[in-house]
Design a protein around this motif. Structure first.
Motif, PDB file in Angstrom:
ATOM      1  N   ILE A 146       0.829  -1.206   0.000  1.00 18.80           N
ATOM      2  CA  ILE A 146       0.000   0.000   0.000  1.00 18.80           C
ATOM      3  C   ILE A 146       0.864   1.257   0.000  1.00 18.80           C
ATOM      4  N   ARG A 147       2.061   1.175   0.579  1.00 22.51           N
ATOM      5  CA  ARG A 147       2.964   2.326   0.539  1.00 22.51           C
ATOM      6  C   ARG A 147       3.384   2.627  -0.894  1.00 22.51           C
ATOM      7  N   LYS A 148       3.610   1.591  -1.680  1.00 23.45           N
ATOM      8  CA  LYS A 148       4.008   1.782  -3.070  1.00 23.45           C
ATOM      9  C   LYS A 148       2.853   2.331  -3.901  1.00 23.45           C
ATOM     10  N   ILE A 149       1.655   1.819  -3.635  1.00 27.09           N
ATOM     11  CA  ILE A 149       0.476   2.316  -4.343  1.00 27.09           C
ATOM     12  C   ILE A 149       0.232   3.784  -4.012  1.00 27.09           C
ATOM     13  N   ALA A 150       0.364   4.140  -2.734  1.00 24.02           N
ATOM     14  CA  ALA A 150       0.174   5.532  -2.333  1.00 24.02           C
ATOM     15  C   ALA A 150       1.224   6.439  -2.963  1.00 24.02           C
ATOM     16  N   ALA A 151       2.450   5.955  -3.067  1.00 23.97           N
ATOM     17  CA  ALA A 151       3.501   6.762  -3.698  1.00 23.97           C
ATOM     18  C   ALA A 151       3.204   6.982  -5.173  1.00 23.97           C
ATOM     19  N   LEU A 152       2.685   5.968  -5.850  1.00 21.76           N
ATOM     20  CA  LEU A 152       2.308   6.133  -7.256  1.00 21.76           C
ATOM     21  C   LEU A 152       1.151   7.126  -7.394  1.00 21.76           C
ATOM     22  N   ALA A 153       0.212   7.073  -6.464  1.00 18.58           N
ATOM     23  CA  ALA A 153      -0.890   8.036  -6.497  1.00 18.58           C
ATOM     24  C   ALA A 153      -0.382   9.458  -6.332  1.00 18.58           C
ATOM     25  N   GLU A 154       0.566   9.641  -5.423  1.00 23.37           N
ATOM     26  CA  GLU A 154       1.143  10.973  -5.222  1.00 23.37           C
ATOM     27  C   GLU A 154       1.824  11.458  -6.500  1.00 23.37           C
ATOM     28  N   MET A 155       2.509  10.548  -7.176  1.00 19.94           N
ATOM     29  CA  MET A 155       3.182  10.906  -8.419  1.00 19.94           C
ATOM     30  C   MET A 155       2.181  11.336  -9.489  1.00 19.94           C
ATOM     31  N   HIS A 156       0.943  10.792  -9.414  1.00 19.92           N
ATOM     32  CA  HIS A 156      -0.086  11.119 -10.399  1.00 19.92           C
ATOM     33  C   HIS A 156      -1.034  12.216  -9.907  1.00 19.92           C
ATOM     34  N   GLY A 157      -0.715  12.863  -8.790  1.00 19.12           N
ATOM     35  CA  GLY A 157      -1.535  13.963  -8.304  1.00 19.12           C
ATOM     36  C   GLY A 157      -2.872  13.539  -7.749  1.00 19.12           C
ATOM     37  N   MET A 158      -2.946  12.307  -7.231  1.00 17.24           N
ATOM     38  CA  MET A 158      -4.199  11.790  -6.671  1.00 17.24           C
ATOM     39  C   MET A 158      -4.140  11.764  -5.149  1.00 17.24           C
ATOM     40  N   LEU A 159      -5.303  11.841  -4.515  1.00 14.71           N
ATOM     41  CA  LEU A 159      -5.419  11.688  -3.078  1.00 14.71           C
ATOM     42  C   LEU A 159      -5.691  10.231  -2.733  1.00 14.71           C
ATOM     43  N   VAL A 160      -5.520   9.886  -1.443  1.00 17.49           N
ATOM     44  CA  VAL A 160      -5.733   8.520  -0.974  1.00 17.49           C
ATOM     45  C   VAL A 160      -6.771   8.530   0.146  1.00 17.49           C
ATOM     46  N   ALA A 161      -7.830   7.736  -0.036  1.00 16.81           N
ATOM     47  CA  ALA A 161      -8.865   7.556   0.990  1.00 16.81           C
ATOM     48  C   ALA A 161      -9.040   6.056   1.182  1.00 16.81           C
ATOM     49  N   PRO A 162      -8.266   5.423   2.067  1.00  9.72           N
ATOM     50  CA  PRO A 162      -8.276   3.965   2.162  1.00  9.72           C
ATOM     51  C   PRO A 162      -9.668   3.388   2.398  1.00  9.72           C
ATOM     52  N   HIS A 163      -9.967   2.341   1.638  1.00  8.50           N
ATOM     53  CA  HIS A 163     -11.201   1.582   1.821  1.00  8.50           C
ATOM     54  C   HIS A 163     -11.055   0.672   3.037  1.00  8.50           C
ATOM     55  N   ASN A 164     -12.153   0.455   3.759  1.00  6.39           N
ATOM     56  CA  ASN A 164     -12.122  -0.436   4.922  1.00  6.39           C
ATOM     57  C   ASN A 164     -13.539  -0.804   5.298  1.00  6.39           C
ATOM     58  N   SER A 165     -13.987  -1.964   4.809  1.00  4.34           N
ATOM     59  CA  SER A 165     -15.316  -2.453   5.194  1.00  4.34           C
ATOM     60  C   SER A 165     -15.194  -3.643   6.131  1.00  4.34           C
TER      61      SER A 165
END
Length: 396
Positions: free
Chosen positions: A289-308
Protein backbone atom coordinates in the motif's frame (compact mmCIF):
# COMPACT_ATOMS: atom_id res chain seq x y z
CA UNK A 1 16.33 -11.93 -8.58
CA UNK A 2 16.20 -14.04 -5.44
CA UNK A 3 13.01 -15.83 -4.42
CA UNK A 4 14.53 -17.05 -1.16
CA UNK A 5 17.30 -16.23 1.27
CA UNK A 6 19.62 -18.38 3.33
CA UNK A 7 17.39 -19.36 6.24
CA UNK A 8 20.32 -20.70 8.24
CA UNK A 9 21.83 -17.25 8.66
CA UNK A 10 21.58 -15.46 12.03
CA UNK A 11 18.18 -13.89 12.58
CA UNK A 12 16.85 -10.99 14.65
CA UNK A 13 15.62 -11.49 18.19
CA UNK A 14 12.12 -11.88 16.72
CA UNK A 15 13.13 -15.43 15.83
CA UNK A 16 11.73 -17.37 12.90
CA UNK A 17 8.11 -18.11 12.03
CA UNK A 18 7.22 -21.47 13.53
CA UNK A 19 3.43 -21.73 13.29
CA UNK A 20 0.54 -20.34 11.23
CA UNK A 21 -3.06 -20.37 12.48
CA UNK A 22 -6.38 -18.75 11.57
CA UNK A 23 -9.39 -17.59 13.60
CA UNK A 24 -12.83 -16.40 12.45
CA UNK A 25 -15.38 -14.31 14.37
CA UNK A 26 -19.05 -14.32 13.34
CA UNK A 27 -20.96 -11.01 13.30
CA UNK A 28 -24.15 -9.70 11.75
CA UNK A 29 -22.13 -7.63 9.28
CA UNK A 30 -19.75 -10.35 8.10
CA UNK A 31 -17.40 -13.03 9.37
CA UNK A 32 -14.06 -11.48 10.35
CA UNK A 33 -11.06 -13.77 9.73
CA UNK A 34 -7.48 -13.41 10.94
CA UNK A 35 -4.10 -15.05 10.52
CA UNK A 36 -1.83 -15.32 13.55
CA UNK A 37 1.85 -16.06 13.09
CA UNK A 38 4.04 -17.44 15.90
CA UNK A 39 7.82 -17.30 16.14
CA UNK A 40 10.19 -19.63 17.95
CA UNK A 41 11.08 -16.71 20.25
CA UNK A 42 7.50 -16.53 21.57
CA UNK A 43 6.25 -13.53 19.58
CA UNK A 44 2.95 -13.45 17.70
CA UNK A 45 1.72 -11.25 14.88
CA UNK A 46 -1.85 -10.81 13.64
CA UNK A 47 -3.25 -9.77 10.28
CA UNK A 48 -6.81 -9.60 8.94
CA UNK A 49 -7.81 -11.94 6.09
CA UNK A 50 -11.55 -11.21 5.97
CA UNK A 51 -13.33 -12.08 2.75
CA UNK A 52 -17.04 -11.19 2.84
CA UNK A 53 -18.17 -14.49 1.29
CA UNK A 54 -15.14 -16.75 0.90
CA UNK A 55 -13.67 -16.74 4.38
CA UNK A 56 -12.97 -20.47 4.59
CA UNK A 57 -11.08 -20.39 1.31
CA UNK A 58 -8.93 -17.50 2.53
CA UNK A 59 -8.15 -19.33 5.77
CA UNK A 60 -7.29 -22.53 3.91
CA UNK A 61 -5.01 -20.68 1.49
CA UNK A 62 -3.05 -18.83 4.19
CA UNK A 63 -2.32 -22.11 6.00
CA UNK A 64 -1.20 -23.79 2.79
CA UNK A 65 0.97 -20.85 1.74
CA UNK A 66 2.34 -20.63 5.25
CA UNK A 67 3.66 -24.17 4.98
CA UNK A 68 5.27 -23.37 1.65
CA UNK A 69 6.72 -19.95 2.38
CA UNK A 70 6.48 -18.81 5.99
CA UNK A 71 7.74 -21.57 8.26
CA UNK A 72 11.37 -20.85 9.06
CA UNK A 73 11.25 -17.32 7.63
CA UNK A 74 12.61 -14.26 9.43
CA UNK A 75 9.62 -11.89 9.76
CA UNK A 76 11.94 -8.94 9.14
CA UNK A 77 12.48 -10.13 5.55
CA UNK A 78 9.21 -8.52 4.50
CA UNK A 79 10.04 -7.88 0.84
CA UNK A 80 11.35 -11.40 0.38
CA UNK A 81 8.28 -12.91 2.05
CA UNK A 82 5.98 -10.78 -0.12
CA UNK A 83 7.84 -11.78 -3.29
CA UNK A 84 7.92 -15.48 -2.39
CA UNK A 85 4.16 -15.55 -1.85
CA UNK A 86 3.25 -13.45 -4.87
CA UNK A 87 5.82 -14.56 -7.44
CA UNK A 88 7.09 -17.84 -6.07
CA UNK A 89 3.59 -19.25 -5.55
CA UNK A 90 2.34 -17.90 -8.90
CA UNK A 91 -0.30 -16.03 -6.91
CA UNK A 92 -0.69 -13.11 -9.33
CA UNK A 93 -3.26 -11.29 -7.22
CA UNK A 94 -7.01 -11.82 -7.25
CA UNK A 95 -9.29 -11.33 -4.28
CA UNK A 96 -8.52 -14.38 -2.11
CA UNK A 97 -4.79 -14.33 -2.85
CA UNK A 98 -4.60 -10.57 -2.38
CA UNK A 99 -6.35 -10.81 0.99
CA UNK A 100 -4.06 -13.61 2.18
CA UNK A 101 -0.93 -11.74 1.15
CA UNK A 102 -2.23 -8.59 2.83
CA UNK A 103 -2.93 -10.37 6.10
CA UNK A 104 0.46 -12.06 6.24
CA UNK A 105 2.19 -8.75 5.55
CA UNK A 106 0.28 -7.12 8.42
CA UNK A 107 1.21 -9.99 10.73
CA UNK A 108 4.95 -9.81 10.03
CA UNK A 109 4.88 -6.05 10.60
CA UNK A 110 3.07 -6.70 13.88
CA UNK A 111 5.89 -9.06 14.91
CA UNK A 112 8.56 -6.54 13.87
CA UNK A 113 6.94 -3.78 15.90
CA UNK A 114 6.71 -6.00 18.97
CA UNK A 115 10.32 -7.17 18.57
CA UNK A 116 11.53 -3.56 18.39
CA UNK A 117 9.07 -2.18 20.95
CA UNK A 118 7.58 0.40 18.54
CA UNK A 119 4.19 0.94 16.86
CA UNK A 120 4.04 -0.27 13.25
CA UNK A 121 3.71 3.26 11.90
CA UNK A 122 7.32 3.82 13.00
CA UNK A 123 8.27 1.14 10.47
CA UNK A 124 6.14 2.42 7.59
CA UNK A 125 7.17 6.06 7.22
CA UNK A 126 6.41 7.54 10.62
CA UNK A 127 3.69 10.15 11.09
CA UNK A 128 2.76 13.10 8.89
CA UNK A 129 -0.08 14.02 11.26
CA UNK A 130 -1.18 13.62 14.87
CA UNK A 131 -4.46 11.80 14.09
CA UNK A 132 -6.40 10.25 11.21
CA UNK A 133 -9.83 11.51 10.10
CA UNK A 134 -12.47 8.84 9.50
CA UNK A 135 -15.91 8.68 7.92
CA UNK A 136 -18.87 6.45 8.72
CA UNK A 137 -20.31 3.87 6.36
CA UNK A 138 -23.07 1.32 6.89
CA UNK A 139 -25.05 3.73 9.06
CA UNK A 140 -28.09 3.66 6.74
CA UNK A 141 -29.43 0.21 7.63
CA UNK A 142 -33.21 0.38 7.37
CA UNK A 143 -35.87 1.39 4.90
CA UNK A 144 -34.84 2.98 1.62
CA UNK A 145 -36.67 6.25 2.01
CA UNK A 146 -35.57 9.89 2.32
CA UNK A 147 -37.03 10.05 5.82
CA UNK A 148 -35.15 6.96 7.07
CA UNK A 149 -31.83 8.05 5.56
CA UNK A 150 -32.22 11.56 6.98
CA UNK A 151 -33.01 10.27 10.47
CA UNK A 152 -30.05 7.91 10.54
CA UNK A 153 -27.68 10.50 9.11
CA UNK A 154 -28.56 12.90 11.93
CA UNK A 155 -27.98 10.14 14.48
CA UNK A 156 -24.58 9.32 12.98
CA UNK A 157 -23.44 12.93 12.95
CA UNK A 158 -24.65 13.12 16.54
CA UNK A 159 -22.09 10.43 17.39
CA UNK A 160 -19.30 12.77 16.32
CA UNK A 161 -18.81 11.95 12.64
CA UNK A 162 -18.31 14.82 10.24
CA UNK A 163 -18.29 12.70 7.07
CA UNK A 164 -20.71 10.01 5.82
CA UNK A 165 -20.85 7.65 2.84
CA UNK A 166 -23.96 5.95 1.50
CA UNK A 167 -25.46 4.20 -1.54
CA UNK A 168 -28.89 5.65 -2.33
CA UNK A 169 -29.42 3.65 -5.55
CA UNK A 170 -31.26 0.56 -4.36
CA UNK A 171 -31.06 -2.35 -6.80
CA UNK A 172 -30.01 -0.20 -9.75
CA UNK A 173 -27.76 -1.95 -12.23
CA UNK A 174 -26.71 -0.52 -15.57
CA UNK A 175 -29.58 1.96 -15.76
CA UNK A 176 -32.11 3.55 -13.41
CA UNK A 177 -35.78 4.00 -14.16
CA UNK A 178 -37.12 7.53 -13.86
CA UNK A 179 -38.85 6.57 -10.61
CA UNK A 180 -35.70 5.03 -9.14
CA UNK A 181 -33.51 7.95 -10.16
CA UNK A 182 -35.93 10.39 -8.57
CA UNK A 183 -36.03 8.41 -5.32
CA UNK A 184 -32.22 8.11 -5.24
CA UNK A 185 -31.75 11.84 -5.65
CA UNK A 186 -34.48 12.58 -3.09
CA UNK A 187 -32.49 10.46 -0.60
CA UNK A 188 -29.29 12.42 -1.29
CA UNK A 189 -31.19 15.70 -0.93
CA UNK A 190 -32.77 14.57 2.35
CA UNK A 191 -29.40 13.59 3.83
CA UNK A 192 -27.80 16.87 2.79
CA UNK A 193 -30.67 18.83 4.34
CA UNK A 194 -30.55 16.73 7.52
CA UNK A 195 -26.84 17.15 8.22
CA UNK A 196 -26.31 20.65 6.86
CA UNK A 197 -23.54 22.08 4.69
CA UNK A 198 -20.58 21.35 6.98
CA UNK A 199 -20.71 17.53 6.81
CA UNK A 200 -18.90 15.77 3.98
CA UNK A 201 -21.09 13.40 1.97
CA UNK A 202 -19.65 10.67 -0.24
CA UNK A 203 -21.98 8.83 -2.64
CA UNK A 204 -21.27 5.16 -3.39
CA UNK A 205 -21.99 3.72 -6.84
CA UNK A 206 -20.78 0.16 -6.20
CA UNK A 207 -19.45 -0.02 -9.78
CA UNK A 208 -22.97 -0.59 -11.08
CA UNK A 209 -23.84 1.90 -13.84
CA UNK A 210 -23.38 2.09 -17.58
CA UNK A 211 -21.83 5.27 -18.95
CA UNK A 212 -25.10 7.04 -19.94
CA UNK A 213 -26.52 6.63 -16.42
CA UNK A 214 -23.27 7.55 -14.67
CA UNK A 215 -22.91 10.60 -16.90
CA UNK A 216 -26.39 11.81 -16.02
CA UNK A 217 -25.86 11.16 -12.32
CA UNK A 218 -22.74 13.33 -12.09
CA UNK A 219 -24.92 16.23 -13.28
CA UNK A 220 -27.83 15.30 -11.01
CA UNK A 221 -25.60 15.09 -7.92
CA UNK A 222 -23.91 18.44 -8.47
CA UNK A 223 -26.32 20.53 -6.31
CA UNK A 224 -25.56 18.47 -3.20
CA UNK A 225 -21.86 19.33 -2.91
CA UNK A 226 -20.68 15.75 -2.46
CA UNK A 227 -17.06 15.02 -1.61
CA UNK A 228 -16.79 12.27 -4.22
CA UNK A 229 -18.82 9.92 -6.40
CA UNK A 230 -17.38 6.44 -5.79
CA UNK A 231 -17.10 3.76 -8.46
CA UNK A 232 -19.89 4.99 -10.75
CA UNK A 233 -18.78 2.57 -13.51
CA UNK A 234 -17.79 -1.10 -13.58
CA UNK A 235 -14.03 -1.63 -13.73
CA UNK A 236 -14.52 -3.55 -16.96
CA UNK A 237 -15.10 -0.04 -18.35
CA UNK A 238 -12.05 1.54 -16.79
CA UNK A 239 -11.14 3.33 -20.02
CA UNK A 240 -14.34 5.41 -19.66
CA UNK A 241 -13.58 6.65 -16.16
CA UNK A 242 -11.37 9.44 -17.47
CA UNK A 243 -14.13 10.50 -19.85
CA UNK A 244 -16.60 10.62 -16.96
CA UNK A 245 -14.16 12.67 -14.88
CA UNK A 246 -14.17 15.31 -17.60
CA UNK A 247 -17.95 15.64 -17.24
CA UNK A 248 -18.05 15.66 -13.43
CA UNK A 249 -17.67 18.65 -11.12
CA UNK A 250 -17.11 16.43 -8.06
CA UNK A 251 -14.09 14.12 -7.61
CA UNK A 252 -14.38 10.52 -8.78
CA UNK A 253 -13.05 7.85 -6.39
CA UNK A 254 -12.30 4.15 -6.71
CA UNK A 255 -9.79 1.34 -6.61
CA UNK A 256 -10.90 -0.83 -3.69
CA UNK A 257 -11.15 -3.89 -5.94
CA UNK A 258 -7.47 -3.86 -6.95
CA UNK A 259 -5.06 -6.08 -5.04
CA UNK A 260 -1.57 -4.77 -5.88
CA UNK A 261 0.25 -2.09 -7.84
CA UNK A 262 0.15 -4.22 -10.98
CA UNK A 263 -3.64 -4.27 -10.96
CA UNK A 264 -3.58 -0.51 -10.32
CA UNK A 265 -1.39 0.08 -13.37
CA UNK A 266 -4.22 0.81 -15.83
CA UNK A 267 -5.99 3.06 -13.32
CA UNK A 268 -2.89 5.25 -13.05
CA UNK A 269 -2.10 5.11 -16.76
CA UNK A 270 -5.61 6.25 -17.71
CA UNK A 271 -6.01 8.84 -14.90
CA UNK A 272 -9.25 7.05 -14.09
CA UNK A 273 -9.94 8.68 -10.71
CA UNK A 274 -9.09 11.67 -8.54
CA UNK A 275 -9.00 9.66 -5.31
CA UNK A 276 -7.72 6.10 -4.95
CA UNK A 277 -9.11 3.75 -2.31
CA UNK A 278 -6.68 0.90 -1.62
CA UNK A 279 -7.63 -1.47 1.18
CA UNK A 280 -4.82 -2.53 3.54
CA UNK A 281 -6.51 -5.92 3.92
CA UNK A 282 -6.79 -6.50 0.16
CA UNK A 283 -4.09 -4.50 -1.63
CA UNK A 284 -0.99 -6.29 -0.32
CA UNK A 285 -0.60 -5.03 3.23
CA UNK A 286 1.84 -2.36 4.39
CA UNK A 287 4.56 -3.37 1.93
CA UNK A 288 2.34 -2.79 -1.10
CA UNK A 289 0.00 0.00 0.00
CA UNK A 290 2.96 2.33 0.54
CA UNK A 291 4.01 1.78 -3.07
CA UNK A 292 0.48 2.32 -4.34
CA UNK A 293 0.17 5.53 -2.33
CA UNK A 294 3.50 6.76 -3.70
CA UNK A 295 2.31 6.13 -7.26
CA UNK A 296 -0.89 8.04 -6.50
CA UNK A 297 1.14 10.97 -5.22
CA UNK A 298 3.18 10.91 -8.42
CA UNK A 299 -0.09 11.12 -10.40
CA UNK A 300 -1.53 13.96 -8.30
CA UNK A 301 -4.20 11.79 -6.67
CA UNK A 302 -5.42 11.69 -3.08
CA UNK A 303 -5.73 8.52 -0.97
CA UNK A 304 -8.86 7.56 0.99
CA UNK A 305 -8.28 3.97 2.16
CA UNK A 306 -11.20 1.58 1.82
CA UNK A 307 -12.12 -0.44 4.92
CA UNK A 308 -15.32 -2.45 5.19
CA UNK A 309 -13.77 -4.94 7.63
CA UNK A 310 -13.30 -5.14 11.39
CA UNK A 311 -11.86 -2.64 13.88
CA UNK A 312 -8.59 -4.54 13.46
CA UNK A 313 -8.38 -3.32 9.86
CA UNK A 314 -9.28 0.18 11.01
CA UNK A 315 -6.50 0.26 13.60
CA UNK A 316 -4.00 -1.40 11.26
CA UNK A 317 -4.82 1.10 8.50
CA UNK A 318 -4.28 4.04 10.87
CA UNK A 319 -0.62 2.99 11.09
CA UNK A 320 -0.33 3.16 7.29
CA UNK A 321 -2.40 6.33 6.93
CA UNK A 322 -0.28 8.31 9.37
CA UNK A 323 2.63 8.23 6.94
CA UNK A 324 0.71 9.11 3.75
CA UNK A 325 1.29 12.76 2.80
CA UNK A 326 -1.74 12.78 0.47
CA UNK A 327 -4.20 11.08 2.85
CA UNK A 328 -7.76 12.38 2.68
CA UNK A 329 -9.86 10.25 5.06
CA UNK A 330 -10.28 6.63 6.24
CA UNK A 331 -13.46 4.55 6.01
CA UNK A 332 -14.91 2.75 9.04
CA UNK A 333 -17.88 0.56 9.99
CA UNK A 334 -16.68 0.20 13.60
CA UNK A 335 -19.46 2.03 15.41
CA UNK A 336 -22.14 -0.31 14.03
CA UNK A 337 -20.80 -3.64 15.28
CA UNK A 338 -21.82 -5.78 18.24
CA UNK A 339 -20.16 -5.00 21.59
CA UNK A 340 -18.39 -8.37 21.72
CA UNK A 341 -16.29 -7.44 18.67
CA UNK A 342 -14.31 -5.03 20.85
CA UNK A 343 -13.85 -7.81 23.41
CA UNK A 344 -12.52 -10.14 20.72
CA UNK A 345 -10.10 -7.54 19.33
CA UNK A 346 -8.47 -6.17 22.46
CA UNK A 347 -6.69 -2.88 21.88
CA UNK A 348 -8.57 -1.60 18.82
CA UNK A 349 -8.22 2.18 18.67
CA UNK A 350 -11.37 4.19 19.50
CA UNK A 351 -12.95 6.84 17.31
CA UNK A 352 -13.49 10.21 18.95
CA UNK A 353 -15.04 13.23 17.21
CA UNK A 354 -14.47 11.61 13.83
CA UNK A 355 -10.75 10.98 14.35
CA UNK A 356 -8.37 8.27 15.58
CA UNK A 357 -5.31 9.28 17.56
CA UNK A 358 -1.72 8.06 17.31
CA UNK A 359 -1.20 4.41 18.30
CA UNK A 360 1.17 3.88 21.20
CA UNK A 361 1.43 0.11 21.70
CA UNK A 362 4.16 -1.96 20.01
CA UNK A 363 3.17 -3.57 16.73
CA UNK A 364 -0.36 -3.01 15.49
CA UNK A 365 -1.53 -2.99 19.10
CA UNK A 366 -4.33 -5.58 19.02
CA UNK A 367 -4.46 -9.07 20.52
CA UNK A 368 -7.17 -11.63 19.75
CA UNK A 369 -9.21 -13.10 22.60
CA UNK A 370 -9.69 -16.72 21.56
CA UNK A 371 -12.49 -17.29 24.07
CA UNK A 372 -14.70 -14.65 22.44
CA UNK A 373 -14.04 -16.17 19.02
CA UNK A 374 -15.15 -19.54 20.38
CA UNK A 375 -18.42 -18.00 21.62
CA UNK A 376 -19.21 -16.44 18.22
CA UNK A 377 -18.43 -18.88 15.40
CA UNK A 378 -18.75 -17.99 11.69
CA UNK A 379 -22.26 -17.36 10.36
CA UNK A 380 -21.46 -17.66 6.64
CA UNK A 381 -24.11 -15.05 5.83
CA UNK A 382 -24.74 -13.40 2.49
CA UNK A 383 -26.68 -10.39 1.37
CA UNK A 384 -27.30 -9.57 -2.27
CA UNK A 385 -26.93 -5.87 -2.95
CA UNK A 386 -28.95 -6.23 -6.14
CA UNK A 387 -31.98 -7.64 -4.30
CA UNK A 388 -34.71 -5.34 -2.96
CA UNK A 389 -34.15 -4.25 0.63
CA UNK A 390 -30.39 -4.95 0.78
CA UNK A 391 -29.92 -1.70 2.72
CA UNK A 392 -31.50 -3.42 5.74
CA UNK A 393 -28.42 -5.72 5.82
CA UNK A 394 -30.72 -8.61 6.76
CA UNK A 395 -28.46 -11.61 6.32
CA UNK A 396 -30.67 -14.24 7.88
Amino acid sequence: MMLTVDRSRPTTHAGRISRVETLTLGTAWRDFSFVRLHTDEGLTGVGEITHPYRGKQACDLVVAMGERHLLGADPFDVEEIWLRMYQGDFLRGGDIGGIVLSGVDQAVHDIMGKALGVPVYRLTGGACRDSVPVYANGWYTGERSPESFAKRSRETVGRGFSALKFDPFGTGLGALSREERTLSLDIVAAVREAVGPDVDLFVEGHARFAMPTASRLVRDLEPYDIGWFEEPLPWTHIERYAELRQRATMPIAGGEHFHNRYEYRHLFASSAVDIIQPDLCMAGGYTEIRKIAALAEMHGMLVAPHNSNSPFCTTATVHAALGMPQLLVLETFDSLLEDYVADALRGALPISSGRIQLPTKPGIGIELDDSVFAEHPPRSGFWNMFAPGWEKRDRS
